[in-house]
Motif scaffolding. Sequence first.
Motif, PDB file in Angstrom:
ATOM      1  N   VAL A   1       0.837  -1.201   0.000  1.00  0.00           N
ATOM      2  CA  VAL A   1       0.000   0.000   0.000  1.00  0.00           C
ATOM      3  C   VAL A   1       0.874   1.253   0.000  1.00  0.00           C
ATOM      4  CG1 VAL A   1      -1.574   1.383   1.420  1.00  0.00           C
ATOM      5  CG2 VAL A   1      -2.041  -1.034   1.035  1.00  0.00           C
ATOM      6  N   ARG A   2       1.919   1.249   0.816  1.00  0.00           N
ATOM      7  CA  ARG A   2       2.807   2.408   0.890  1.00  0.00           C
ATOM      8  C   ARG A   2       3.600   2.587  -0.401  1.00  0.00           C
ATOM      9  NH1 ARG A   2       5.108   1.637   7.098  1.00  0.00           N
ATOM     10  NH2 ARG A   2       3.090   2.010   8.134  1.00  0.00           N
ATOM     11  N   ALA A   3       4.042   1.482  -0.968  1.00  0.00           N
ATOM     12  CA  ALA A   3       4.790   1.551  -2.233  1.00  0.00           C
ATOM     13  C   ALA A   3       3.893   2.066  -3.359  1.00  0.00           C
ATOM     14  CB  ALA A   3       5.346   0.176  -2.586  1.00  0.00           C
ATOM     15  N   LYS A   4       2.656   1.577  -3.392  1.00  0.00           N
ATOM     16  CA  LYS A   4       1.701   2.029  -4.404  1.00  0.00           C
ATOM     17  C   LYS A   4       1.420   3.517  -4.246  1.00  0.00           C
ATOM     18  CE  LYS A   4      -3.014   1.296  -6.064  1.00  0.00           C
ATOM     19  NZ  LYS A   4      -4.308   0.614  -5.833  1.00  0.00           N
ATOM     20  N   HIS A   5       1.267   3.940  -3.007  1.00  0.00           N
ATOM     21  CA  HIS A   5       0.986   5.349  -2.726  1.00  0.00           C
ATOM     22  C   HIS A   5       2.126   6.234  -3.234  1.00  0.00           C
ATOM     23  CE1 HIS A   5      -1.183   8.528  -0.678  1.00  0.00           C
ATOM     24  NE2 HIS A   5      -0.062   8.925  -0.098  1.00  0.00           N
ATOM     25  N   LEU A   6       3.353   5.780  -3.041  1.00  0.00           N
ATOM     26  CA  LEU A   6       4.513   6.540  -3.507  1.00  0.00           C
ATOM     27  C   LEU A   6       4.510   6.658  -5.026  1.00  0.00           C
ATOM     28  CD1 LEU A   6       7.194   7.947  -2.921  1.00  0.00           C
ATOM     29  CD2 LEU A   6       8.304   5.695  -2.945  1.00  0.00           C
ATOM     30  N   LYS A   7       4.222   5.555  -5.713  1.00  0.00           N
ATOM     31  CA  LYS A   7       4.171   5.571  -7.172  1.00  0.00           C
ATOM     32  C   LYS A   7       3.060   6.492  -7.669  1.00  0.00           C
ATOM     33  CE  LYS A   7       5.890   0.839  -7.801  1.00  0.00           C
ATOM     34  NZ  LYS A   7       5.542  -0.530  -8.277  1.00  0.00           N
ATOM     35  N   GLU A   8       1.921   6.452  -6.974  1.00  0.00           N
ATOM     36  CA  GLU A   8       0.782   7.268  -7.392  1.00  0.00           C
ATOM     37  C   GLU A   8       1.069   8.760  -7.250  1.00  0.00           C
ATOM     38  OE1 GLU A   8      -2.299   5.661  -4.953  1.00  0.00           O
ATOM     39  OE2 GLU A   8      -2.907   4.181  -6.465  1.00  0.00           O
ATOM     40  N   ILE A   9       1.798   9.117  -6.210  1.00  0.00           N
ATOM     41  CA  ILE A   9       2.173  10.526  -6.037  1.00  0.00           C
ATOM     42  C   ILE A   9       2.980  11.008  -7.232  1.00  0.00           C
ATOM     43  CG2 ILE A   9       3.627  12.094  -4.688  1.00  0.00           C
ATOM     44  CD1 ILE A   9       2.819  10.518  -2.195  1.00  0.00           C
ATOM     45  N   VAL A  10       3.939  10.191  -7.670  1.00  0.00           N
ATOM     46  CA  VAL A  10       4.792  10.550  -8.804  1.00  0.00           C
ATOM     47  C   VAL A  10       3.976  10.615 -10.091  1.00  0.00           C
ATOM     48  CG1 VAL A  10       6.754   9.840 -10.208  1.00  0.00           C
ATOM     49  CG2 VAL A  10       6.833   9.562  -7.721  1.00  0.00           C
ATOM     50  N   GLU A  11       3.116   9.620 -10.320  1.00  0.00           N
ATOM     51  CA  GLU A  11       2.319   9.579 -11.543  1.00  0.00           C
ATOM     52  C   GLU A  11       1.355  10.758 -11.619  1.00  0.00           C
ATOM     53  OE1 GLU A  11       2.651   7.681 -14.112  1.00  0.00           O
ATOM     54  OE2 GLU A  11       4.236   6.463 -13.232  1.00  0.00           O
ATOM     55  N   GLU A  12       0.752  11.117 -10.485  1.00  0.00           N
ATOM     56  CA  GLU A  12      -0.198  12.229 -10.490  1.00  0.00           C
ATOM     57  C   GLU A  12       0.522  13.559 -10.698  1.00  0.00           C
ATOM     58  OE1 GLU A  12      -3.609  14.213 -10.723  1.00  0.00           O
ATOM     59  OE2 GLU A  12      -3.322  12.041 -10.778  1.00  0.00           O
ATOM     60  N   GLU A  13       1.727  13.661 -10.182  1.00  0.00           N
ATOM     61  CA  GLU A  13       2.520  14.878 -10.392  1.00  0.00           C
ATOM     62  C   GLU A  13       2.787  15.076 -11.881  1.00  0.00           C
ATOM     63  OE1 GLU A  13       4.480  18.363  -9.424  1.00  0.00           O
ATOM     64  OE2 GLU A  13       3.249  17.059  -8.141  1.00  0.00           O
ATOM     65  N   ARG A  14       2.909  13.981 -12.600  1.00  0.00           N
ATOM     66  CA  ARG A  14       3.138  14.037 -14.053  1.00  0.00           C
ATOM     67  C   ARG A  14       1.830  14.126 -14.840  1.00  0.00           C
ATOM     68  NH1 ARG A  14       5.745   8.569 -14.985  1.00  0.00           N
ATOM     69  NH2 ARG A  14       5.548   9.220 -17.150  1.00  0.00           N
ATOM     70  N   LYS A  15       0.682  14.102 -14.136  1.00  0.00           N
ATOM     71  CA  LYS A  15      -0.643  14.090 -14.764  1.00  0.00           C
ATOM     72  C   LYS A  15      -0.785  12.892 -15.706  1.00  0.00           C
ATOM     73  CE  LYS A  15      -1.869  17.879 -12.717  1.00  0.00           C
ATOM     74  NZ  LYS A  15      -2.820  17.844 -11.596  1.00  0.00           N
ATOM     75  N   SER A  16      -0.225  11.788 -15.286  1.00  0.00           N
ATOM     76  CA  SER A  16      -0.212  10.581 -16.115  1.00  0.00           C
ATOM     77  C   SER A  16      -1.509   9.792 -15.948  1.00  0.00           C
ATOM     78  CB  SER A  16       0.977   9.703 -15.716  1.00  0.00           C
ATOM     79  OG  SER A  16       0.904   8.443 -16.335  1.00  0.00           O
ATOM     80  N   ILE A  17      -1.919   9.087 -17.006  1.00  0.00           N
ATOM     81  CA  ILE A  17      -3.080   8.194 -16.924  1.00  0.00           C
ATOM     82  C   ILE A  17      -2.659   6.734 -17.092  1.00  0.00           C
ATOM     83  CG2 ILE A  17      -4.697   9.935 -17.731  1.00  0.00           C
ATOM     84  CD1 ILE A  17      -4.568   8.512 -20.481  1.00  0.00           C
ATOM     85  N   THR A  18      -1.354   6.488 -17.126  1.00  0.00           N
ATOM     86  CA  THR A  18      -0.876   5.112 -17.278  1.00  0.00           C
ATOM     87  C   THR A  18      -1.045   4.351 -15.970  1.00  0.00           C
ATOM     88  OG1 THR A  18       1.381   5.751 -16.653  1.00  0.00           O
ATOM     89  CG2 THR A  18       0.814   5.806 -19.003  1.00  0.00           C
ATOM     90  N   GLY A  19      -0.907   3.045 -16.068  1.00  0.00           N
ATOM     91  CA  GLY A  19      -0.983   2.219 -14.873  1.00  0.00           C
ATOM     92  C   GLY A  19      -2.328   1.536 -14.729  1.00  0.00           C
ATOM     93  N   THR A  20      -2.406   0.661 -13.744  1.00  0.00           N
ATOM     94  CA  THR A  20      -3.601  -0.145 -13.505  1.00  0.00           C
ATOM     95  C   THR A  20      -4.649   0.641 -12.729  1.00  0.00           C
ATOM     96  OG1 THR A  20      -2.246  -2.143 -13.444  1.00  0.00           O
ATOM     97  CG2 THR A  20      -4.455  -2.298 -12.518  1.00  0.00           C
ATOM     98  N   PHE A  21      -5.888   0.531 -13.166  1.00  0.00           N
ATOM     99  CA  PHE A  21      -7.020   1.136 -12.462  1.00  0.00           C
ATOM    100  C   PHE A  21      -8.022   0.022 -12.181  1.00  0.00           C
ATOM    101  CE2 PHE A  21     -11.088   3.314 -12.128  1.00  0.00           C
ATOM    102  CZ  PHE A  21     -10.783   4.372 -11.280  1.00  0.00           C
ATOM    103  N   ASN A  22      -8.142  -0.355 -10.914  1.00  0.00           N
ATOM    104  CA  ASN A  22      -9.065  -1.420 -10.506  1.00  0.00           C
ATOM    105  C   ASN A  22     -10.380  -0.816 -10.049  1.00  0.00           C
ATOM    106  OD1 ASN A  22      -7.455  -4.032 -10.568  1.00  0.00           O
ATOM    107  ND2 ASN A  22      -6.085  -2.725  -9.397  1.00  0.00           N
ATOM    108  N   VAL A  23     -11.443  -1.166 -10.725  1.00  0.00           N
ATOM    109  CA  VAL A  23     -12.758  -0.618 -10.380  1.00  0.00           C
ATOM    110  C   VAL A  23     -13.761  -1.747 -10.186  1.00  0.00           C
ATOM    111  CG1 VAL A  23     -13.332  -0.298 -12.831  1.00  0.00           C
ATOM    112  CG2 VAL A  23     -14.599   0.973 -11.086  1.00  0.00           C
ATOM    113  N   ALA A  24     -14.542  -1.644  -9.125  1.00  0.00           N
ATOM    114  CA  ALA A  24     -15.626  -2.592  -8.877  1.00  0.00           C
ATOM    115  C   ALA A  24     -16.942  -1.954  -9.305  1.00  0.00           C
ATOM    116  CB  ALA A  24     -15.679  -2.977  -7.400  1.00  0.00           C
ATOM    117  N   ILE A  25     -17.913  -2.777  -9.662  1.00  0.00           N
ATOM    118  CA  ILE A  25     -19.198  -2.262 -10.126  1.00  0.00           C
ATOM    119  C   ILE A  25     -20.306  -3.239  -9.749  1.00  0.00           C
ATOM    120  CG2 ILE A  25     -18.933  -3.309 -12.407  1.00  0.00           C
ATOM    121  CD1 ILE A  25     -20.362  -0.816 -13.567  1.00  0.00           C
TER     122      ILE A  25
END
Length: 307
Positions: free
Chosen positions: A73-97
């Motif tokens: 969870v902490r590692a993912k959070h770190l990666k997400e901070i970097v990706e969002e800073e770049r305004k990136s849309i790459t990576g996995t998005f898990n959604v339930a419905i």
Amino acid sequence: MTLQQLEYVMAVYRCKHFAKAAEYCNVTQPTLSSMIQKLEDELGIKIFDRSKQPIHPTAAGQLVIERAWNILVRAKHLKEIVEEERKSITGTFNVAILPTIAPYLLPRFLPQLMNEYPEMDIRVTEMKTEDIHKALKHGDIDAAILAKLDGQDDFKMHQLYVEKFFVYVSKNDNLFNKQNIRTTDLSGEFLWLLDEGHCFRDQLVKFCHLKSAVKSKKAYNLGSIETFMRIVESGKGVTFIPELALQQFTDVQKELVRPFAHPIPTRSIVLLTQKNYIRTTQLQLIIDRIQASIPAEMLQSGKIKTL
């Protein structure tokens, strides 16, 4: 010890099966098994009891899993901070419905989104409401599309659209000759309702004052909206459908649709995330595409009182 090994361990824990975990991680089963075996050798313990089916962790393995989850969870959070800073849309998005939303909403936006943004790895899982809330809290999913209910204050909520409920009536039923259906008309009808635990059912039962659908439950336990529609079309009973489903109906099917008389039952469809969810660029893209695919009148939630 690597993050990859910990991800494989968590996949086996969630899937309770090595082959399914390998498929989820997009690797071969021998690769996944070998990596977990190396971690077990390094730690000097067995993480999983392979003699049981489905696979379960050992007592020591359970401790490893709990700590592995925190690390990931902490590692993912770190990666997400970097990706969002770049305004990136790459990576996995898990959604339930919810299963009562998926067949009517997903075809409207998901294929187009996947074709336009192949770098975005979208993974969709159908779940009931209770399981969705648990998965969000545990960080197993990034977001969820479901009906708005009381008790969702722990999450950040994004309004998507509001849809009415309609009645789907067999030609052999007395209600077929009515133009509008009152809740009192449903008393004594052979109603095809989803099993307990579906908020779609719970909302309708509450609104229509239906204590139970005993006859139909004896005839068919569990079920799905689509299954019940086919039964009604074949000449037996009454069921309920969400407004978005009507967009896919043939003219013949539309002949079986009856609106409710006022007050009209509705549900508000929302997207939930954890309050600290960071990938807002990716999230907003999905929200925008969903709302662009919805009829304009269903986006005007202020005109309809939801359940």
